[in-house]
Design an enzyme around this catalytic site. Structure first.
Site, mmCIF file in Angstrom:
data_model
loop_
_atom_site.group_PDB
_atom_site.id
_atom_site.type_symbol
_atom_site.label_atom_id
_atom_site.label_comp_id
_atom_site.label_asym_id
_atom_site.label_seq_id
_atom_site.Cartn_x
_atom_site.Cartn_y
_atom_site.Cartn_z
ATOM 1 N N TYR A 1 0.917 -1.065 0.170
ATOM 2 C CA TYR A 1 0.160 0.003 0.576
ATOM 3 C C TYR A 1 1.262 1.197 -0.346
ATOM 4 O O TYR A 1 1.932 1.679 0.895
ATOM 5 C CB TYR A 1 -1.126 -0.349 0.728
ATOM 6 C CG TYR A 1 -1.532 1.152 1.648
ATOM 7 C CD1 TYR A 1 -2.877 1.103 0.959
ATOM 8 C CD2 TYR A 1 -0.955 1.959 2.800
ATOM 9 C CE1 TYR A 1 -3.466 2.878 0.620
ATOM 10 C CE2 TYR A 1 -2.208 3.022 2.198
ATOM 11 C CZ TYR A 1 -3.394 3.594 2.248
ATOM 12 O OH TYR A 1 -4.253 4.785 1.860
ATOM 13 N N ASP B 1 -0.352 15.063 6.747
ATOM 14 C CA ASP B 1 -2.143 14.877 4.943
ATOM 15 C C ASP B 1 -2.989 16.117 5.130
ATOM 16 O O ASP B 1 -4.104 14.782 6.119
ATOM 17 C CB ASP B 1 -2.140 13.407 5.801
ATOM 18 C CG ASP B 1 -3.153 13.130 5.037
ATOM 19 O OD1 ASP B 1 -3.562 12.915 3.972
ATOM 20 O OD2 ASP B 1 -4.205 11.799 5.543
ATOM 21 N N ASP C 1 -3.514 5.377 -2.101
ATOM 22 C CA ASP C 1 -4.589 6.067 -1.480
ATOM 23 C C ASP C 1 -4.558 7.783 -2.451
ATOM 24 O O ASP C 1 -3.599 8.173 -2.613
ATOM 25 C CB ASP C 1 -4.057 6.817 -0.190
ATOM 26 C CG ASP C 1 -5.014 7.405 0.227
ATOM 27 O OD1 ASP C 1 -5.455 8.536 -0.422
ATOM 28 O OD2 ASP C 1 -3.820 7.961 1.410
ATOM 29 N N ASP D 1 -6.871 9.755 -1.957
ATOM 30 C CA ASP D 1 -7.784 10.650 -0.972
ATOM 31 C C ASP D 1 -8.907 11.207 -2.019
ATOM 32 O O ASP D 1 -9.704 9.878 -2.080
ATOM 33 C CB ASP D 1 -6.954 12.259 -1.239
ATOM 34 C CG ASP D 1 -5.659 12.022 -0.587
ATOM 35 O OD1 ASP D 1 -5.134 11.821 0.389
ATOM 36 O OD2 ASP D 1 -4.460 13.198 -1.102
ATOM 37 N N HIS E 1 -7.805 3.542 -4.058
ATOM 38 C CA HIS E 1 -9.192 3.948 -3.393
ATOM 39 C C HIS E 1 -9.946 5.840 -3.389
ATOM 40 O O HIS E 1 -8.879 6.825 -2.984
ATOM 41 C CB HIS E 1 -9.206 3.310 -1.871
ATOM 42 C CG HIS E 1 -8.551 3.621 -1.093
ATOM 43 N ND1 HIS E 1 -8.480 5.271 -0.329
ATOM 44 C CD2 HIS E 1 -7.194 3.738 0.427
ATOM 45 C CE1 HIS E 1 -7.572 5.687 0.860
ATOM 46 N NE2 HIS E 1 -6.311 4.568 0.032
ATOM 47 N N GLU F 1 -12.599 8.368 -2.008
ATOM 48 C CA GLU F 1 -12.608 8.723 -0.759
ATOM 49 C C GLU F 1 -13.693 10.018 -0.679
ATOM 50 O O GLU F 1 -14.209 10.899 -1.495
ATOM 51 C CB GLU F 1 -12.085 8.814 0.580
ATOM 52 C CG GLU F 1 -11.457 10.199 0.593
ATOM 53 C CD GLU F 1 -10.409 10.738 1.388
ATOM 54 O OE1 GLU F 1 -9.900 11.581 1.936
ATOM 55 O OE2 GLU F 1 -9.525 9.869 1.539
ATOM 56 N N CYS G 1 -6.749 14.011 8.186
ATOM 57 C CA CYS G 1 -6.516 12.238 8.468
ATOM 58 C C CYS G 1 -8.011 11.471 9.292
ATOM 59 O O CYS G 1 -9.131 12.038 10.041
ATOM 60 C CB CYS G 1 -5.503 12.055 9.155
ATOM 61 S SG CYS G 1 -5.063 10.640 10.617
ATOM 62 N N ARG H 1 -14.233 4.880 -0.300
ATOM 63 C CA ARG H 1 -13.451 4.671 1.576
ATOM 64 C C ARG H 1 -14.239 5.962 1.690
ATOM 65 O O ARG H 1 -15.226 6.697 1.081
ATOM 66 C CB ARG H 1 -12.201 4.973 0.688
ATOM 67 C CG ARG H 1 -12.151 6.253 3.481
ATOM 68 C CD ARG H 1 -10.424 6.445 2.982
ATOM 69 N NE ARG H 1 -10.581 7.418 4.056
ATOM 70 C CZ ARG H 1 -9.296 7.577 4.774
ATOM 71 N NH1 ARG H 1 -7.959 7.188 4.741
ATOM 72 N NH2 ARG H 1 -9.170 8.638 5.716
ATOM 73 N N GLU I 1 -13.391 3.396 7.182
ATOM 74 C CA GLU I 1 -12.672 3.921 8.076
ATOM 75 C C GLU I 1 -13.490 4.660 10.009
ATOM 76 O O GLU I 1 -14.212 4.730 9.766
ATOM 77 C CB GLU I 1 -12.165 5.241 7.500
ATOM 78 C CG GLU I 1 -11.344 6.121 7.431
ATOM 79 C CD GLU I 1 -9.789 5.058 8.432
ATOM 80 O OE1 GLU I 1 -9.487 4.486 8.719
ATOM 81 O OE2 GLU I 1 -8.992 6.217 7.905
ATOM 82 N N ASN J 1 -8.550 -0.792 8.655
ATOM 83 C CA ASN J 1 -7.791 0.156 8.375
ATOM 84 C C ASN J 1 -7.227 -0.198 10.249
ATOM 85 O O ASN J 1 -7.662 0.619 10.609
ATOM 86 C CB ASN J 1 -7.793 1.356 8.146
ATOM 87 C CG ASN J 1 -6.448 2.569 7.861
ATOM 88 O OD1 ASN J 1 -5.933 1.924 7.849
ATOM 89 N ND2 ASN J 1 -6.691 4.132 8.095
#
Length: 289
Positions: free
Chosen positions: A37, A52, A79, A81, A106, A108, A116, A151, A181, A203
């Site tokens: 990942y 982040d 990731d 975002d 993924h 989100e 975060c 996500r 998440e 996660n």
């Protein structure tokens, strides 16, 4: 490049190791992981010294994807975002990740100015807007083996019931897998996996809101993928602090040798001697002419 579904067929639940760079990816493979990942937080923190908070961009992520996939053939989950923009930006993101060799990504449901997933004051877009993101991503997919994972960060904002409703809509729209998440107990995973007909990812990140559930506990809760996004990075950072402090205080690194990877161990991972042998063969050929 192997696919994420192939890895999941080998191991369930599939443990996915966070790898912030190519060398970490090689180490994860040697440890026996079947998937790796690339964390957006990892890229921001380790490569740019930034938090982040959606500051890094597609090019920043893609550069690391290229480096990792060039060095390691394990399927890489990335990731991405919120997709780095609107529909056309999401299209560009998907195509760039596929071209760079990513096996999955993924996207989100946070707002563009994201936070975060384990921090307060998160905000999510409407279910309809997130479904539009999923549609844009699926429309851009030019490799059927690429996995699109949706996500959701809605749990701490909207509660479990509404989050499950969101997940069902994401599945209906066409997401291949779900990244759930911010769960705080196993019952929440059980509630999601009971109604979700596609694989669900947990996660398991340190020092966040989710307890460090074991692989067996998550398996029993119906989870199919387990992510450890920054475990190695946190350990590496703690070790670096110890090394720097010790050298400054003692004026030597001699007391630290026992915790260091040796030169030969490094060479073994990199297959360094094979490179040297190749150089020797090339130079020998040149001298013989």
């Amino acid at each position: 490049m192997k696919g994420l579904r192939q890895a999941l067929s080998i191991e369930s639940p599939l443990q996915i190791a966070g790898t912030i760079n190519a060398y970490n990816a090689m180490l994860a493979k040697r440890a026996g992981f079947h998937a790796i990942y690339l964390s957006g937080a990892g890229v921001a923190n380790a490569c740019f010294g930034l938090p982040d908070l959606g500051i890094t961009n597609l090019n920043d992520i893609t550069e690391q994807v290229w480096r990792i996939t060039d060095a390691c053939d394990l399927p890489l989950l990335v990731d991405m975002d919120t997709g780095f923009g609107s529909a056309f930006s999401i299209e560009r993101t998907i195509k760039a990740l596929i071209k760079a060799g990513a096996a999955a990504g993924h996207i989100e449901d946070q707002v563009q100015s994201k936070r975060c997933g384990h921090r307060p004051k998160k905000e999510v877009v409407s279910t309809e807007e997130m479904c539009d993101r999923i549609k844009a991503a699926l429309d851009a997919r030019n490799n059927e083996n690429f996995i699109l994972m949706a996500r959701t960060d809605a749990l701490s904002i909207e509660g479990l019931e509404k989050t499950i409703e969101r997940i069902q809509q994401y599945v209906h729209t066409g997401a291949d897998m779900i990244f759930f998440e911010g769960a705080t107990d196993l019952a929440q995973y059980q509630a999601v996996t009971k109604v979700c007909k596609i694989p669900v990812l947990a996660n398991i990140t340190e020092f966040g809101v989710t307890p460090l559930f074991t692989r067996d506990e998550l398996r029993d809760a119906g989870v199919k993928l387990i992510l450890y996004p920054l475990s190695a990075f946190r350990a590496m950072s703690a070790a670096a602090i110890k090394v720097y402090d010790t050298i400054r205080q003692q004026g030597t690194q001699a007391s630290l040798l026992s915790i260091m990877q040796t030169r030969e161990q490094l060479y073994d991972v990199l297959d360094y001697h094979a490179y040297e042998k190749k150089l020797d063969e090339l130079f020998a050929q040149g001298k013989g002419k």
